[in-house]
Design an enzyme around this catalytic site. Structure first.
Site, short mmCIF file in Angstrom:
data_model
loop_
_atom_site.label_atom_id
_atom_site.label_comp_id
_atom_site.label_asym_id
_atom_site.label_seq_id
_atom_site.Cartn_x
_atom_site.Cartn_y
_atom_site.Cartn_z
N LYS A 38 0.79 -1.23 0.00
CA LYS A 38 0.00 0.00 0.00
C LYS A 38 0.83 1.28 0.00
O LYS A 38 0.37 2.34 0.42
CB LYS A 38 -1.01 0.04 1.17
CG LYS A 38 -1.83 -1.20 1.38
CD LYS A 38 -2.18 -1.94 0.11
CE LYS A 38 -3.16 -1.24 -0.80
NZ LYS A 38 -3.30 -2.01 -2.08
N THR A 45 1.58 -0.04 -7.32
CA THR A 45 0.90 -0.09 -8.62
C THR A 45 1.32 1.11 -9.47
O THR A 45 1.61 0.98 -10.67
CB THR A 45 -0.64 -0.05 -8.41
OG1 THR A 45 -0.98 -0.94 -7.36
CG2 THR A 45 -1.38 -0.41 -9.67
N TRP A 46 1.36 2.26 -8.85
CA TRP A 46 1.75 3.50 -9.52
C TRP A 46 3.19 3.41 -10.02
O TRP A 46 3.47 3.67 -11.20
CB TRP A 46 1.60 4.64 -8.51
CG TRP A 46 1.87 6.02 -9.02
CD1 TRP A 46 1.88 6.45 -10.32
CD2 TRP A 46 2.16 7.17 -8.21
NE1 TRP A 46 2.16 7.79 -10.37
CE2 TRP A 46 2.33 8.25 -9.09
CE3 TRP A 46 2.29 7.38 -6.83
CZ2 TRP A 46 2.63 9.54 -8.62
CZ3 TRP A 46 2.58 8.66 -6.38
CH2 TRP A 46 2.74 9.72 -7.27
N GLY A 64 -5.72 7.64 -3.56
CA GLY A 64 -4.47 8.08 -4.20
C GLY A 64 -4.04 9.48 -3.77
O GLY A 64 -3.54 10.26 -4.58
N ARG A 67 -7.84 3.57 -4.79
CA ARG A 67 -8.86 4.04 -3.85
C ARG A 67 -8.93 5.56 -3.90
O ARG A 67 -9.68 6.11 -4.67
CB ARG A 67 -8.54 3.50 -2.43
CG ARG A 67 -9.69 3.64 -1.44
CD ARG A 67 -9.28 3.13 -0.08
NE ARG A 67 -8.18 3.88 0.50
CZ ARG A 67 -8.32 4.98 1.25
NH1 ARG A 67 -9.52 5.41 1.57
NH2 ARG A 67 -7.25 5.62 1.72
N ARG A 82 5.98 5.07 2.01
CA ARG A 82 4.91 6.05 2.17
C ARG A 82 4.75 6.30 3.67
O ARG A 82 5.05 5.41 4.47
CB ARG A 82 3.63 5.42 1.61
CG ARG A 82 2.46 6.36 1.53
CD ARG A 82 1.25 5.63 0.97
NE ARG A 82 0.21 6.57 0.62
CZ ARG A 82 -1.01 6.21 0.22
NH1 ARG A 82 -1.31 4.93 0.09
NH2 ARG A 82 -1.92 7.13 -0.05
N HIS A 126 7.74 -7.33 -2.09
CA HIS A 126 7.55 -6.69 -0.79
C HIS A 126 8.57 -7.23 0.21
O HIS A 126 8.48 -6.94 1.39
CB HIS A 126 6.15 -7.02 -0.23
CG HIS A 126 5.00 -6.36 -0.93
ND1 HIS A 126 5.01 -5.05 -1.33
CD2 HIS A 126 3.77 -6.84 -1.27
CE1 HIS A 126 3.84 -4.76 -1.89
NE2 HIS A 126 3.08 -5.82 -1.87
N SER A 128 -4.64 2.82 4.18
CA SER A 128 -4.80 2.17 2.88
C SER A 128 -4.82 0.64 3.05
O SER A 128 -5.65 -0.07 2.46
CB SER A 128 -3.66 2.59 1.96
OG SER A 128 -3.80 2.04 0.68
P1 A3P Z 1 -5.01 4.77 -1.05
O1 A3P Z 1 -5.63 3.55 -0.46
O2 A3P Z 1 -4.51 5.72 -0.01
O3 A3P Z 1 -5.87 5.44 -2.04
P2 A3P Z 1 -0.17 -0.37 -3.67
O4 A3P Z 1 -0.19 -0.17 -5.14
O5 A3P Z 1 1.21 -0.46 -3.11
O6 A3P Z 1 -1.06 -1.46 -3.25
O7 A3P Z 1 -0.73 1.00 -3.04
C1 A3P Z 1 -2.07 1.37 -3.24
C2 A3P Z 1 -2.21 2.83 -2.90
O8 A3P Z 1 -1.67 3.61 -3.97
C3 A3P Z 1 -3.67 3.23 -2.78
O9 A3P Z 1 -3.70 4.31 -1.84
C4 A3P Z 1 -3.98 3.66 -4.20
O10 A3P Z 1 -5.13 4.46 -4.33
C5 A3P Z 1 -2.71 4.43 -4.53
N1 A3P Z 1 -2.48 4.57 -5.98
C6 A3P Z 1 -2.73 3.66 -6.96
N2 A3P Z 1 -2.41 4.15 -8.16
C7 A3P Z 1 -1.95 5.40 -7.95
C8 A3P Z 1 -1.47 6.44 -8.81
N3 A3P Z 1 -1.42 6.27 -10.13
N4 A3P Z 1 -1.08 7.60 -8.26
C9 A3P Z 1 -1.13 7.79 -6.91
N5 A3P Z 1 -1.58 6.85 -6.04
C10 A3P Z 1 -1.98 5.68 -6.55
#
Ligand code: A3P
Length: 299
Positions: A48, A52-53, A267, A265, A133, A111, A141
Protein backbone atom coordinates in the site's frame (compact mmCIF):
# COMPACT_ATOMS: atom_id res chain seq x y z
CA UNK A 1 5.49 -17.69 15.71
CA UNK A 2 1.90 -17.40 14.56
CA UNK A 3 -0.26 -14.42 15.56
CA UNK A 4 -3.72 -14.84 17.17
CA UNK A 5 -6.77 -12.76 16.23
CA UNK A 6 -7.61 -11.40 12.82
CA UNK A 7 -5.67 -13.27 10.17
CA UNK A 8 -4.63 -15.39 13.15
CA UNK A 9 -4.63 -18.55 11.17
CA UNK A 10 -2.80 -16.84 8.38
CA UNK A 11 0.10 -14.66 9.59
CA UNK A 12 3.44 -16.26 10.38
CA UNK A 13 6.68 -14.60 11.38
CA UNK A 14 9.67 -15.47 9.23
CA UNK A 15 13.07 -13.74 9.37
CA UNK A 16 11.49 -11.08 11.59
CA UNK A 17 8.53 -10.20 9.31
CA UNK A 18 4.92 -11.34 9.01
CA UNK A 19 3.60 -13.29 6.02
CA UNK A 20 0.40 -15.08 5.13
CA UNK A 21 0.65 -18.84 4.76
CA UNK A 22 0.28 -18.53 1.01
CA UNK A 23 2.90 -15.81 0.63
CA UNK A 24 5.33 -17.67 2.82
CA UNK A 25 5.40 -20.63 0.46
CA UNK A 26 6.26 -18.21 -2.34
CA UNK A 27 8.90 -16.45 -0.26
CA UNK A 28 10.64 -19.73 0.52
CA UNK A 29 10.47 -20.92 -3.08
CA UNK A 30 11.82 -17.69 -4.55
CA UNK A 31 14.62 -17.55 -1.98
CA UNK A 32 15.61 -21.02 -3.09
CA UNK A 33 15.08 -20.87 -6.84
CA UNK A 34 15.12 -17.30 -8.19
CA UNK A 35 18.23 -16.47 -10.20
CA UNK A 36 18.87 -12.76 -10.46
CA UNK A 37 20.93 -11.43 -13.36
CA UNK A 38 23.16 -8.39 -13.65
CA UNK A 39 21.02 -5.46 -14.74
CA UNK A 40 17.77 -6.70 -13.14
CA UNK A 41 15.65 -3.95 -11.64
CA UNK A 42 13.48 -4.48 -8.57
CA UNK A 43 10.74 -2.28 -7.25
CA UNK A 44 10.53 -2.90 -3.50
CA UNK A 45 7.67 -1.63 -1.37
CA UNK A 46 5.71 -2.14 1.78
CA UNK A 47 2.14 -3.07 0.78
CA UNK A 48 0.00 0.00 0.00
CA UNK A 49 2.92 2.36 -0.54
CA UNK A 50 2.04 3.03 -4.17
CA UNK A 51 3.51 -0.08 -5.84
CA UNK A 52 0.90 -0.09 -8.62
CA UNK A 53 1.75 3.50 -9.52
CA UNK A 54 5.53 3.00 -9.52
CA UNK A 55 5.19 -0.19 -11.55
CA UNK A 56 3.42 1.80 -14.24
CA UNK A 57 5.98 4.61 -14.03
CA UNK A 58 9.04 2.35 -14.10
CA UNK A 59 7.70 0.20 -16.92
CA UNK A 60 6.95 3.31 -19.01
CA UNK A 61 10.29 4.88 -18.19
CA UNK A 62 12.46 1.87 -18.98
CA UNK A 63 10.51 0.88 -22.11
CA UNK A 64 9.82 4.34 -23.51
CA UNK A 65 11.84 3.77 -26.66
CA UNK A 66 9.86 0.60 -27.49
CA UNK A 67 6.50 2.29 -26.89
CA UNK A 68 6.79 5.88 -28.03
CA UNK A 69 3.06 6.19 -28.77
CA UNK A 70 1.12 6.45 -25.50
CA UNK A 71 -2.09 5.69 -27.42
CA UNK A 72 -0.75 2.20 -28.14
CA UNK A 73 0.88 1.69 -24.77
CA UNK A 74 0.75 -1.72 -22.98
CA UNK A 75 -0.59 0.03 -19.87
CA UNK A 76 -3.82 0.74 -21.71
CA UNK A 77 -4.57 -2.95 -21.96
CA UNK A 78 -2.59 -4.47 -19.08
CA UNK A 79 -2.89 -3.95 -15.35
CA UNK A 80 0.47 -2.60 -14.06
CA UNK A 81 0.96 -5.74 -11.96
CA UNK A 82 0.91 -7.85 -15.11
CA UNK A 83 3.84 -5.85 -16.50
CA UNK A 84 6.00 -6.17 -13.39
CA UNK A 85 5.08 -9.27 -11.41
CA UNK A 86 5.48 -9.74 -7.65
CA UNK A 87 8.39 -12.13 -7.29
CA UNK A 88 7.24 -14.05 -4.23
CA UNK A 89 3.65 -14.30 -5.46
CA UNK A 90 4.86 -15.76 -8.76
CA UNK A 91 6.55 -18.56 -6.84
CA UNK A 92 3.46 -19.61 -4.87
CA UNK A 93 3.00 -23.29 -5.72
CA UNK A 94 5.82 -23.18 -8.30
CA UNK A 95 9.54 -23.84 -8.40
CA UNK A 96 10.81 -23.76 -11.93
CA UNK A 97 9.89 -20.38 -13.30
CA UNK A 98 11.48 -19.18 -16.49
CA UNK A 99 11.96 -15.43 -16.74
CA UNK A 100 14.37 -15.63 -19.66
CA UNK A 101 11.74 -14.34 -22.10
CA UNK A 102 11.60 -11.02 -20.21
CA UNK A 103 13.13 -8.19 -22.18
CA UNK A 104 16.27 -6.56 -20.79
CA UNK A 105 16.39 -5.01 -18.28
CA UNK A 106 14.10 -7.41 -16.45
CA UNK A 107 11.66 -5.70 -14.10
CA UNK A 108 10.43 -7.40 -10.94
CA UNK A 109 8.65 -6.22 -7.85
CA UNK A 110 8.66 -7.52 -4.32
CA UNK A 111 7.55 -6.69 -0.79
CA UNK A 112 10.42 -8.68 0.69
CA UNK A 113 12.47 -7.07 3.45
CA UNK A 114 16.13 -6.48 2.60
CA UNK A 115 17.48 -9.48 4.47
CA UNK A 116 14.90 -11.83 2.93
CA UNK A 117 15.78 -11.07 -0.69
CA UNK A 118 17.00 -14.13 -2.62
CA UNK A 119 20.76 -14.55 -2.28
CA UNK A 120 21.30 -14.11 -6.02
CA UNK A 121 19.95 -10.54 -5.81
CA UNK A 122 22.77 -9.62 -3.42
CA UNK A 123 25.30 -11.48 -5.56
CA UNK A 124 24.28 -9.81 -8.84
CA UNK A 125 24.61 -6.27 -10.06
CA UNK A 126 20.92 -5.38 -9.60
CA UNK A 127 19.27 -2.07 -8.90
CA UNK A 128 16.62 -1.68 -6.22
CA UNK A 129 14.04 1.10 -6.17
CA UNK A 130 12.50 1.33 -2.71
CA UNK A 131 9.23 3.23 -2.53
CA UNK A 132 7.84 4.03 0.91
CA UNK A 133 4.91 6.05 2.17
CA UNK A 134 4.16 7.73 5.48
CA UNK A 135 2.98 5.10 7.97
CA UNK A 136 -0.41 6.73 8.68
CA UNK A 137 -1.56 6.71 5.06
CA UNK A 138 -0.01 3.30 4.51
CA UNK A 139 -1.92 1.92 7.49
CA UNK A 140 -5.29 3.36 6.44
CA UNK A 141 -4.80 2.17 2.88
CA UNK A 142 -3.87 -1.29 4.17
CA UNK A 143 -6.92 -1.40 6.44
CA UNK A 144 -9.23 -0.63 3.52
CA UNK A 145 -7.48 -3.13 1.31
CA UNK A 146 -7.44 -6.02 3.76
CA UNK A 147 -11.09 -5.44 4.61
CA UNK A 148 -11.87 -5.81 0.93
CA UNK A 149 -9.89 -9.04 0.71
CA UNK A 150 -11.21 -10.63 3.86
CA UNK A 151 -13.70 -13.42 3.29
CA UNK A 152 -17.11 -12.32 4.61
CA UNK A 153 -17.32 -14.97 7.32
CA UNK A 154 -14.16 -13.87 9.13
CA UNK A 155 -16.13 -11.26 11.10
CA UNK A 156 -15.48 -7.54 11.09
CA UNK A 157 -12.08 -6.01 11.68
CA UNK A 158 -12.21 -2.72 13.50
CA UNK A 159 -9.85 0.09 12.66
CA UNK A 160 -8.73 0.11 16.32
CA UNK A 161 -7.85 -3.58 16.40
CA UNK A 162 -5.95 -3.42 13.13
CA UNK A 163 -4.21 -0.24 14.28
CA UNK A 164 -3.04 -1.90 17.46
CA UNK A 165 -1.55 -4.75 15.46
CA UNK A 166 0.07 -2.44 12.92
CA UNK A 167 1.76 -0.54 15.76
CA UNK A 168 3.00 -3.84 17.19
CA UNK A 169 4.37 -4.69 13.77
CA UNK A 170 1.80 -7.38 13.05
CA UNK A 171 0.60 -6.79 9.50
CA UNK A 172 1.50 -8.03 6.01
CA UNK A 173 5.29 -7.71 5.72
CA UNK A 174 5.39 -5.82 9.03
CA UNK A 175 6.91 -4.38 11.13
CA UNK A 176 6.49 -1.43 8.77
CA UNK A 177 9.31 0.57 10.39
CA UNK A 178 11.89 -2.23 10.24
CA UNK A 179 11.08 -2.81 6.58
CA UNK A 180 11.67 0.85 5.72
CA UNK A 181 14.74 1.14 7.91
CA UNK A 182 16.51 -1.80 6.28
CA UNK A 183 16.31 -0.21 2.84
CA UNK A 184 16.92 3.32 4.11
CA UNK A 185 20.24 2.30 5.64
CA UNK A 186 21.17 0.33 2.54
CA UNK A 187 20.40 3.35 0.34
CA UNK A 188 22.77 5.47 2.44
CA UNK A 189 25.52 2.87 2.32
CA UNK A 190 25.08 1.82 -1.31
CA UNK A 191 23.37 4.65 -3.20
CA UNK A 192 24.29 3.10 -6.56
CA UNK A 193 22.31 0.02 -5.61
CA UNK A 194 19.26 1.37 -3.74
CA UNK A 195 17.18 4.37 -4.77
CA UNK A 196 15.01 5.49 -1.86
CA UNK A 197 11.83 7.33 -2.80
CA UNK A 198 8.79 8.53 -0.86
CA UNK A 199 5.23 8.44 -2.22
CA UNK A 200 4.81 11.99 -0.95
CA UNK A 201 7.86 13.20 -2.90
CA UNK A 202 6.53 11.57 -6.03
CA UNK A 203 3.19 13.33 -5.49
CA UNK A 204 4.71 16.73 -4.73
CA UNK A 205 7.45 16.90 -7.34
CA UNK A 206 6.78 14.17 -9.91
CA UNK A 207 8.92 15.61 -12.71
CA UNK A 208 11.98 15.99 -10.54
CA UNK A 209 11.60 12.49 -9.08
CA UNK A 210 11.06 10.97 -12.50
CA UNK A 211 14.26 12.62 -13.69
CA UNK A 212 16.20 11.31 -10.66
CA UNK A 213 14.76 7.85 -11.18
CA UNK A 214 15.71 7.83 -14.86
CA UNK A 215 19.28 8.75 -13.96
CA UNK A 216 19.50 6.07 -11.28
CA UNK A 217 18.19 3.45 -13.70
CA UNK A 218 20.73 4.47 -16.31
CA UNK A 219 18.22 5.84 -18.82
CA UNK A 220 18.28 9.62 -18.31
CA UNK A 221 16.03 11.81 -20.44
CA UNK A 222 17.76 13.46 -23.35
CA UNK A 223 17.34 17.16 -23.97
CA UNK A 224 15.20 16.29 -26.96
CA UNK A 225 12.93 14.15 -24.81
CA UNK A 226 12.69 16.87 -22.19
CA UNK A 227 11.68 19.37 -24.85
CA UNK A 228 9.17 17.08 -26.52
CA UNK A 229 7.23 16.50 -23.28
CA UNK A 230 8.01 12.80 -22.78
CA UNK A 231 8.21 13.20 -18.99
CA UNK A 232 4.75 14.71 -18.81
CA UNK A 233 3.34 12.03 -21.10
CA UNK A 234 4.61 9.29 -18.77
CA UNK A 235 3.27 11.07 -15.68
CA UNK A 236 -0.11 11.62 -17.33
CA UNK A 237 -0.33 8.02 -18.52
CA UNK A 238 0.46 6.76 -15.00
CA UNK A 239 -1.69 9.26 -13.10
CA UNK A 240 -4.29 7.99 -10.65
CA UNK A 241 -7.05 9.51 -12.76
CA UNK A 242 -5.89 7.85 -15.94
CA UNK A 243 -5.03 4.41 -14.59
CA UNK A 244 -8.07 4.09 -12.33
CA UNK A 245 -10.42 4.92 -15.22
CA UNK A 246 -8.99 2.40 -17.66
CA UNK A 247 -11.32 -0.50 -18.36
CA UNK A 248 -8.54 -3.03 -17.75
CA UNK A 249 -8.14 -1.74 -14.18
CA UNK A 250 -11.86 -1.71 -13.43
CA UNK A 251 -12.37 -5.36 -14.22
CA UNK A 252 -10.44 -8.56 -13.64
CA UNK A 253 -8.17 -9.82 -10.88
CA UNK A 254 -4.57 -10.70 -10.24
CA UNK A 255 -3.91 -14.42 -10.28
CA UNK A 256 -3.45 -14.15 -6.51
CA UNK A 257 -7.13 -13.20 -6.31
CA UNK A 258 -7.22 -9.44 -5.64
CA UNK A 259 -9.47 -7.36 -7.88
CA UNK A 260 -7.56 -4.88 -10.03
CA UNK A 261 -9.77 -2.05 -8.83
CA UNK A 262 -8.80 -2.71 -5.18
CA UNK A 263 -5.44 -1.08 -5.97
CA UNK A 264 -7.04 2.28 -6.70
CA UNK A 265 -8.86 4.04 -3.85
CA UNK A 266 -8.09 7.74 -3.15
CA UNK A 267 -4.47 8.08 -4.20
CA UNK A 268 -3.87 11.12 -1.98
CA UNK A 269 -1.49 12.27 0.73
CA UNK A 270 -3.04 12.72 4.18
CA UNK A 271 -6.27 10.75 3.75
CA UNK A 272 -5.46 8.98 7.04
CA UNK A 273 -6.48 12.17 8.87
CA UNK A 274 -10.08 11.30 7.97
CA UNK A 275 -9.80 8.02 9.90
CA UNK A 276 -7.31 8.29 12.76
CA UNK A 277 -8.05 9.84 16.15
CA UNK A 278 -5.65 12.35 17.73
CA UNK A 279 -4.42 9.58 20.07
CA UNK A 280 -3.73 7.26 17.16
CA UNK A 281 -1.80 9.96 15.34
CA UNK A 282 0.22 10.67 18.47
CA UNK A 283 1.02 7.00 18.95
CA UNK A 284 2.08 6.28 15.38
CA UNK A 285 4.10 9.51 15.20
CA UNK A 286 5.90 8.55 18.37
CA UNK A 287 6.85 5.13 17.02
CA UNK A 288 8.06 6.72 13.80
CA UNK A 289 10.13 9.21 15.73
CA UNK A 290 11.65 6.55 17.97
CA UNK A 291 12.41 4.13 15.16
CA UNK A 292 13.34 6.34 12.23
CA UNK A 293 14.22 9.90 13.21
CA UNK A 294 17.52 8.92 14.81
CA UNK A 295 18.51 7.46 11.44
CA UNK A 296 17.69 10.73 9.70
CA UNK A 297 14.45 9.55 8.11
CA UNK A 298 11.36 11.74 8.50
CA UNK A 299 7.94 11.81 6.88
P1 A3P B 1 -5.01 4.77 -1.05
O1 A3P B 1 -5.63 3.55 -0.46
O2 A3P B 1 -4.51 5.72 -0.01
O3 A3P B 1 -5.87 5.44 -2.04
P2 A3P B 1 -0.17 -0.37 -3.67
O4 A3P B 1 -0.19 -0.17 -5.14
O5 A3P B 1 1.21 -0.46 -3.11
O6 A3P B 1 -1.06 -1.46 -3.25
O7 A3P B 1 -0.73 1.00 -3.04
C1 A3P B 1 -2.07 1.37 -3.24
C2 A3P B 1 -2.21 2.83 -2.90
O8 A3P B 1 -1.67 3.61 -3.97
C3 A3P B 1 -3.67 3.23 -2.78
O9 A3P B 1 -3.70 4.31 -1.84
C4 A3P B 1 -3.98 3.66 -4.20
O10 A3P B 1 -5.13 4.46 -4.33
C5 A3P B 1 -2.71 4.43 -4.53
N1 A3P B 1 -2.48 4.57 -5.98
C6 A3P B 1 -2.73 3.66 -6.96
N2 A3P B 1 -2.41 4.15 -8.16
C7 A3P B 1 -1.95 5.40 -7.95
C8 A3P B 1 -1.47 6.44 -8.81
N3 A3P B 1 -1.42 6.27 -10.13
N4 A3P B 1 -1.08 7.60 -8.26
C9 A3P B 1 -1.13 7.79 -6.91
N5 A3P B 1 -1.58 6.85 -6.04
C10 A3P B 1 -1.98 5.68 -6.55
Amino acid sequence: PTEKGWMAKHLHQYQGFWHTTRQLTGVLACQKHFQAQDGDIFLVTNPKSGSTWLKAVMFSLVNRVSFPDTKQHPLLTNNPHALMPFLEMEYVGKENLDFTSFTFPRLFSTHLPLLSLPRSVEDSDCKLVYLCRNPKDTFVSLWHFTNKLRPIDWGSTSLEETFDKFCRGVCLYGPFWDHVLGYWKESLERPQRVFFLKYEEMKNEPRMQLRRLSEFLGCPFTLEEENSGVLDEILELCSFENLSNLEVNKIGRLHSGQEHQAFFRRGEVGDSMNYLTAEMVEKIDMITEQKLHCHGLKF
